[in-house]
Design an enzyme around this catalytic site. Sequence first.
Site, short mmCIF file in Angstrom:
data_model
loop_
_atom_site.label_atom_id
_atom_site.label_comp_id
_atom_site.label_asym_id
_atom_site.label_seq_id
_atom_site.Cartn_x
_atom_site.Cartn_y
_atom_site.Cartn_z
N SER A 105 0.62 -1.26 -0.01
CA SER A 105 0.19 -0.11 -0.12
C SER A 105 0.90 1.19 -0.04
O SER A 105 2.12 1.20 0.45
CB SER A 105 -0.75 0.19 1.55
OG SER A 105 -1.48 1.04 1.55
N TYR B 91 -1.56 -0.93 10.10
CA TYR B 91 -1.42 -1.00 8.81
C TYR B 91 -0.01 -0.44 8.20
O TYR B 91 0.51 -1.11 7.24
CB TYR B 91 -2.70 -0.21 8.27
CG TYR B 91 -3.14 -0.70 6.45
CD1 TYR B 91 -3.42 -1.95 6.48
CD2 TYR B 91 -3.07 0.13 5.79
CE1 TYR B 91 -3.86 -2.44 5.24
CE2 TYR B 91 -3.16 -0.03 4.50
CZ TYR B 91 -3.64 -1.55 4.00
OH TYR B 91 -3.84 -1.74 2.87
N1 LIG Z 1 -8.77 -0.94 -0.52
C1 LIG Z 1 -7.86 -0.34 -0.49
O1 LIG Z 1 -7.95 0.75 -0.39
C2 LIG Z 1 -6.51 -0.70 -0.44
C3 LIG Z 1 -5.34 0.19 -0.50
C4 LIG Z 1 -4.06 -0.21 -0.32
C5 LIG Z 1 -3.88 -1.77 -0.29
N2 LIG Z 1 -4.70 -2.55 -0.35
C6 LIG Z 1 -4.38 -4.01 -0.50
O2 LIG Z 1 -4.85 -4.46 -1.53
C7 LIG Z 1 -5.03 -5.94 -0.86
C8 LIG Z 1 -6.65 -6.52 -1.15
O3 LIG Z 1 -7.47 -5.64 -0.49
P1 LIG Z 1 -8.90 -5.32 -0.98
O4 LIG Z 1 -9.23 -3.94 -0.91
O5 LIG Z 1 -9.17 -6.19 -2.24
O6 LIG Z 1 -9.71 -5.87 0.19
P2 LIG Z 1 -10.87 -7.11 0.41
O7 LIG Z 1 -11.87 -6.83 -0.73
O8 LIG Z 1 -11.27 -7.22 1.68
O9 LIG Z 1 -10.09 -8.46 0.05
C9 LIG Z 1 -9.38 -9.11 0.99
C10 LIG Z 1 -9.41 -10.43 0.71
O10 LIG Z 1 -8.28 -11.35 1.47
C11 LIG Z 1 -8.92 -12.27 2.00
N3 LIG Z 1 -8.04 -12.58 3.14
C12 LIG Z 1 -7.97 -11.73 4.22
N4 LIG Z 1 -7.40 -12.53 5.36
C13 LIG Z 1 -7.00 -13.76 4.67
C14 LIG Z 1 -6.24 -14.75 5.14
N5 LIG Z 1 -5.50 -14.76 6.44
N6 LIG Z 1 -6.21 -15.68 4.25
C15 LIG Z 1 -6.62 -15.89 3.28
N7 LIG Z 1 -7.28 -14.75 2.72
C16 LIG Z 1 -7.54 -13.59 3.34
C17 LIG Z 1 -10.38 -11.86 2.27
O11 LIG Z 1 -11.23 -13.23 2.17
P3 LIG Z 1 -11.77 -13.96 3.50
O12 LIG Z 1 -11.93 -12.93 4.73
O13 LIG Z 1 -12.69 -14.73 3.06
O14 LIG Z 1 -10.41 -14.81 3.85
C18 LIG Z 1 -10.70 -11.06 0.85
O15 LIG Z 1 -11.06 -12.04 -0.02
C19 LIG Z 1 -4.91 -5.96 0.74
O16 LIG Z 1 -3.73 -6.64 0.93
C20 LIG Z 1 -5.03 -4.51 1.15
O17 LIG Z 1 -4.13 -4.14 2.22
C21 LIG Z 1 -6.07 -2.02 -0.45
#
Ligand SMILES: NC(=O)c1ccc[n+]([C@@H]2O[C@H](COP(=O)([O-])OP(=O)(O)OC[C@H]3O[C@@H](n4cnc5c(N)ncnc54)[C@H](OP(=O)(O)O)[C@@H]3O)[C@@H](O)[C@H]2O)c1
Length: 268
Positions: free
Chosen positions: A148, A163
């Site tokens: 991030s 985070y």
């Molecule tokens: N959205 C933002 O603004 C943003 C910004 C910068 C970076 N990011 C990064 O982008 C990545 C994807 O995030 P997203 O925004 O797509 O969020 P999201 O929609 O909440 O997706 C996260 C996914 O990770 C899975 N997950 C969480 N913990 C897990 C574990 N221990 N084992 C296996 N799966 C796990 C969740 O599924 P389950 O809970 O069903 O396991 C979910 O499918 C993350 O690394 C996040 O930090 C996001």
Amino acid sequence: MNFKTLFDLTGKNALVVGGAGGLGKLVAQAYAELGANVCIASRTESKLQAACEDLKAATGKEFKYYVMDAGKEDQVAAVAEKANADYGHIDILVNSQGVNKKFPALDFPMDQFDLVMHDDVASILMTCKHFGKYMKEHGYGKIINVTSVRGKIATKGPGNAAYCAAKGAVDMLTKQLASEFGPYGITVNAFGPNIMKTPMMTKIFEMRAKENGVTVEEYLKQQGAGLPMRRMSDPDDCVGTAVFLAAPASDFMTGNILYPDGGLTAIG
Ligand SMILES: NC(=O)c1ccc[n+]([C@@H]2O[C@H](COP(=O)([O-])OP(=O)(O)OC[C@H]3O[C@@H](n4cnc5c(N)ncnc54)[C@H](OP(=O)(O)O)[C@@H]3O)[C@@H](O)[C@H]2O)c1
């Protein structure tokens, strides 16, 4: 060199951890559309099933899923063995899992800090360790960790102690793994999005919009206004970077962190 295949993923096998999530699902779709066989993994089976159905409807291709808590090493080892047996070898591993727990640092519950560090950092070491063993045997692999902008730039207000610490750790983990895995033909890179509207952020955006007395859409518009690109990111904005890091185009790049962030890290 055949430049036409620089971004071709035909015949490659990819696993996207967090592939039912907002960003991971789009990355899975893009890889499939560029020729890869793609599977996804996370903890909640119903979400994996629904995501596979959506992905099939979008691409016409079949997607396998594996129920796996990436924070539990026995599960990661078992899925690494199963997926490598099912596909012959997994060439591309995307770590798009993660959580974000926000509390002011003065009140941060340590169990929540540990949870974020485990889910966002230790889980990446575990998947890289277990999938990396098979990639080493195969002599090829591309690992893409989702970090991030918060691994590089702190937020102005309180809330992001865990985070920011976790994503900073993901950046250094990526570099160290690149150093160790390079001799085996495995590249390890990361990309760091700016905030995007995905399930992870829904509640946080609602809370911030309420605090500011605006709608979520207005809040996001305000957040984007100060960026060079004058708008907030969509998950779509990150897909090209995820493709680049999985494709032959990046074969000599390792230990790098790229920012599809509308310019935030340039001015932040
Ligand atoms: N959205 C933002 O603004 C943003 C910004 C910068 C970076 N990011 C990064 O982008 C990545 C994807 O995030 P997203 O925004 O797509 O969020 P999201 O929609 O909440 O997706 C996260 C996914 O990770 C899975 N997950 C969480 N913990 C897990 C574990 N221990 N084992 C296996 N799966 C796990 C969740 O599924 P389950 O809970 O069903 O396991 C979910 O499918 C993350 O690394 C996040 O930090 C996001």
